[in-house]
Design a protein around this motif. Structure first.
Motif, PDB file in Angstrom:
ATOM      1  N   GLN A 145       0.828  -1.205   0.000  1.00  0.00           N
ATOM      2  CA  GLN A 145       0.000   0.000   0.000  1.00  0.00           C
ATOM      3  C   GLN A 145       0.863   1.255   0.000  1.00  0.00           C
ATOM      4  O   GLN A 145       0.592   2.215  -0.740  1.00  0.00           O
ATOM      5  CB  GLN A 145      -0.934  -0.010   1.210  1.00  0.00           C
ATOM      6  N   LEU A 146       1.906   1.264   0.813  1.00  0.00           N
ATOM      7  CA  LEU A 146       2.784   2.435   0.887  1.00  0.00           C
ATOM      8  C   LEU A 146       3.531   2.637  -0.429  1.00  0.00           C
ATOM      9  O   LEU A 146       3.723   3.778  -0.872  1.00  0.00           O
ATOM     10  CB  LEU A 146       3.770   2.275   2.044  1.00  0.00           C
ATOM     11  N   ARG A 147       3.940   1.553  -1.052  1.00  0.00           N
ATOM     12  CA  ARG A 147       4.652   1.676  -2.325  1.00  0.00           C
ATOM     13  C   ARG A 147       3.724   2.174  -3.432  1.00  0.00           C
ATOM     14  O   ARG A 147       4.147   2.905  -4.338  1.00  0.00           O
ATOM     15  CB  ARG A 147       5.270   0.339  -2.718  1.00  0.00           C
ATOM     16  N   SER A 148       2.464   1.785  -3.352  1.00  0.00           N
ATOM     17  CA  SER A 148       1.522   2.198  -4.399  1.00  0.00           C
ATOM     18  C   SER A 148       1.237   3.693  -4.357  1.00  0.00           C
ATOM     19  O   SER A 148       0.797   4.277  -5.351  1.00  0.00           O
ATOM     20  CB  SER A 148       0.210   1.416  -4.259  1.00  0.00           C
ATOM     21  N   GLN A 149       1.494   4.316  -3.222  1.00  0.00           N
ATOM     22  CA  GLN A 149       1.193   5.741  -3.067  1.00  0.00           C
ATOM     23  C   GLN A 149       2.261   6.640  -3.687  1.00  0.00           C
ATOM     24  O   GLN A 149       1.985   7.791  -4.024  1.00  0.00           O
ATOM     25  CB  GLN A 149       1.030   6.075  -1.582  1.00  0.00           C
ATOM     26  N   VAL A 150       3.481   6.133  -3.791  1.00  0.00           N
ATOM     27  CA  VAL A 150       4.595   6.898  -4.366  1.00  0.00           C
ATOM     28  C   VAL A 150       5.300   5.999  -5.368  1.00  0.00           C
ATOM     29  O   VAL A 150       5.804   4.933  -4.995  1.00  0.00           O
ATOM     30  CB  VAL A 150       5.576   7.384  -3.278  1.00  0.00           C
ATOM     31  N   ARG A 151       5.344   6.424  -6.593  1.00  0.00           N
ATOM     32  CA  ARG A 151       5.866   5.567  -7.662  1.00  0.00           C
ATOM     33  C   ARG A 151       7.291   5.103  -7.382  1.00  0.00           C
ATOM     34  O   ARG A 151       7.630   3.936  -7.598  1.00  0.00           O
ATOM     35  CB  ARG A 151       5.801   6.325  -8.987  1.00  0.00           C
ATOM     36  N   ASN A 152       8.131   6.018  -6.944  1.00  0.00           N
ATOM     37  CA  ASN A 152       9.538   5.683  -6.693  1.00  0.00           C
ATOM     38  C   ASN A 152       9.714   5.340  -5.215  1.00  0.00           C
ATOM     39  O   ASN A 152       9.858   6.228  -4.367  1.00  0.00           O
ATOM     40  CB  ASN A 152      10.432   6.863  -7.079  1.00  0.00           C
TER      41      ASN A 152
END
Length: 562
Positions: free
Chosen positions: A80-87
């Motif tokens: 979920q956290l990775r999906s919020q910021v592409r990089n």
């Protein structure tokens, strides 16, 4: 030589990659900055299943608690956290393995490394527990292969970690690096240097045999040296994974109520080239901002332990300078709640480990009438600590033991009355639960100390950096004054109800870690007439078996005065 050669080759390859950071001919992006999210955790200790008792809760700023942790939930929150910021990329601040529950430890923590691979971890600093089984076993964790004695018990093969273990201040005795000092992650079109540094006092918290042939240097010197090297390569954005931490007052995940300690002191001294610190080791939760030597603020964050929190640092990086825009850095600790859908891939891994360990883990070894917490009360004495020390005394009485003492850091979890999901029943203690409490396989040793030595041991519970209250058997009682100066706090020591004679001899049982002076208790090394005993876990299991329906002992062994 095989492991060393592979390390040198990997270091050379990494340096080559770093040196060609970003092509000069790259097209200029319309946006002058890029956003990069770094997601960290620390002190996982192989906790695949949701931890129980106080080890499975996060305390909020208002004092309330939230259930947290569990590998499958951890994986979902990471996604979920990775999906919020592409990089985005994931890192660890150490102690991924060691002192682990049976579901991981039974297989030499291979399932824990498989979990970190599934989470997509890009780099981890080594903690002290990465050395529990020695340097060669750490290299097996890195590069793979079956255990030299037990073979591959979890699966037919073990590929090792897909990420590097870092340690810029870990050296062989000849001064050569024993681990990679850094790695480089390309994210958002810019290179980000990731520096690893473990605690320089690591030899005081592991057994000497585990780190034979290794040296551990000053953290600030090693970080500064590595940061300067990265800077010369053109890598301006830099973060540190540091297995060192501070204590805190009671606070929420994003509060900053640090007690004076080594992590904050290091963060204040390290070169301004470093932009953020992910810390570990102290199992605390905090989110602080500490100014660098140039007066510029940077985050210093830690996410508790056992996978209960994820430490998130959001960086905005200038594409032209490739450096972090400090004024726009944001950090927070994300609670790994259990109200999300468990990740199916990690759930499958955890279920496999549970199934394969179940015949051993679910065997009943005793019963209790109430929770036995590991945490100390107002004096530092804990119900579980009392039980462990009493069990160790009982197991070594054939050595003439009169007292048993154990270190609080060796008590890794509570014993809870409520049944686990395995369904053994309320009050039933299983082998797996007992193992989680005492996972180190420390050997009991009985030594002879004088009464004066015993007084010195008790005084060594306090130092300039804090206190470590030893857990003691019911044959030892004493009083301490919190306001008295260090070295003169303890009085009214009795053994078996009689005042201690400084010149008399007493037989004292401790584990081999303490007997070697671990945790700063150097006075134990003056012990004589050493006699070996059972493994500490076996002592606990024998005591539980001999005392069915065990109740929490009264907390009357340690008292305080003004």
């Amino acid at each position: 030589m095989k492991f060393t050669s592979r390390l040198v080759v990997l270091a050379a390859a990494l340096t080559t990659v770093a040196a060609v950071a970003t092509p000069a001919s790259a097209a200029v992006a319309p946006d002058p900055t890029t956003d990069v999210r770094i997601i960290g955790f620390n002190d996982l200790h192989g906790n695949l299943e949701p931890p129980s008792g106080s080890s499975g809760r996060v305390t909020l700023s208002n004092g309330s608690t939230v259930l947290a942790g569990g590998a499958a939930y951890l994986a979902t929150h990471v996604k979920q956290l990775r999906s919020q910021v592409r990089n985005s990329f994931v890192v660890s601040a150490g102690d991924n393995i060691g002192a682990s529950p049976l579901t991981s430890a039974l297989f030499h923590d291979e399932p824990a490394i498989d979990l970190l691979n599934a989470l997509g971890v890009k780099a981890s600093v080594v903690g002290n527990h990465e050395f529990d089984e020695g340097y060669r076993e750490l290299m097996r964790m890195q590069f793979g292969g079956c255990h030299p004695k037990d073979g591959c018990q979890f699966r037919d093969s073990f590929p090792g970690a897909k990420f590097p273990f870092l340690g810029s201040n870990v050296y062989f005795e000849n001064g050569l690096p024993a681990l990679l000092p850094f790695s480089v992650e390309f994210s958002g079109g810019v290179p980000i240097g990731v520096i690893g540094a473990t605690l320089k006092d690591l030899p005081s918290v592991v057994t000497p045999d585990a780190i034979k042939g290794l040296k551990f240097g000053d953290e600030v010197e090693a970080i500064d040296r590595t940061a300067n090297f990265l800077d010369r390569l053109g890598i301006k954005a830099q973060v540190v994974l540091m297995h060192q931490g501070d204590g805190t007052e009671t606070a929420g995940p994003d509060d900053c109520k640090l007690r004076p300690g080594p992590a904050a002191a290091i963060a204040a001294k390290v070169t301004p080239k470093v932009d953020a610190f992910f810390t570990g080791h102290s199992h605390q939760q905090y989110n602080c901002v500490i100014d660098d030597p140039a007066g510029r603020p940077r985050p210093v964050i830690q996410g508790s332990s056992f996978g209960r929190l994820l430490s998130v640092v959001d960086l905005k990086i200038d594409r032209r300078t490739r450096d972090v825009v400090r004024s726009q850095t944001k950090a927070h600790n994300e609670i790994v709640t259990r109200d999300v859908t468990p990740d199916p891939e990690v759930t499958k891994l955890v279920d496999e480990a549970k199934t394969k360990s179940a015949p051993i883990a679910n065997k009943a070894v005793g019963t209790i009438t109430a929770d036995l917490p590991a945490a100390g009360g107002p004096t530092g004495e804990s119900p579980l600590g009392d039980v462990l020390a009493d069990g160790q005394l009982a197991a070594t009485q054939s050595n003439g033991a009169q007292i048993a003492m154990t270190n609080p850091g060796g008590i890794r979890a509570d014993l809870t009355y409520k049944s686990s999901p395995a369904g053994e029943g309320d009050g039933v203690v299983t082998y797996g639960e007992a193992f989680t409490v005492q996972p180190f396989s420390n050997i009991m040793q009985t030594i002879t100390l004088t009464g004066a030595n015993l007084k010195n041991v008790l005084e060594q519970q306090w130092s300039a950096t804090g206190s470590r209250i030893l857990q003691i058997s019911n044959t030892l009682h004493y009083t301490y004054s919190a306001s008295a100066p260090i070295g003169s706090k303890v009085s009214n020591i009795t053994v078996g109800g009689k005042p201690v004679d400084p010149a008399a001899s007493y037989r004292v049982s401790v584990n081999n870690f303490l007997a070697a002076g671990g945790d700063g208790f150097a006075e134990f090394t003056k012990g004589t007439n050493l006699t070996g005993g059972p493994v500490d876990l076996d002592a606990l299991i024998a005591y539980l078996g001999a005392h069915p329906g065990l109740a929490p002992p009264p907390a009357d062994r340690i008292t305080t005065s003004a």
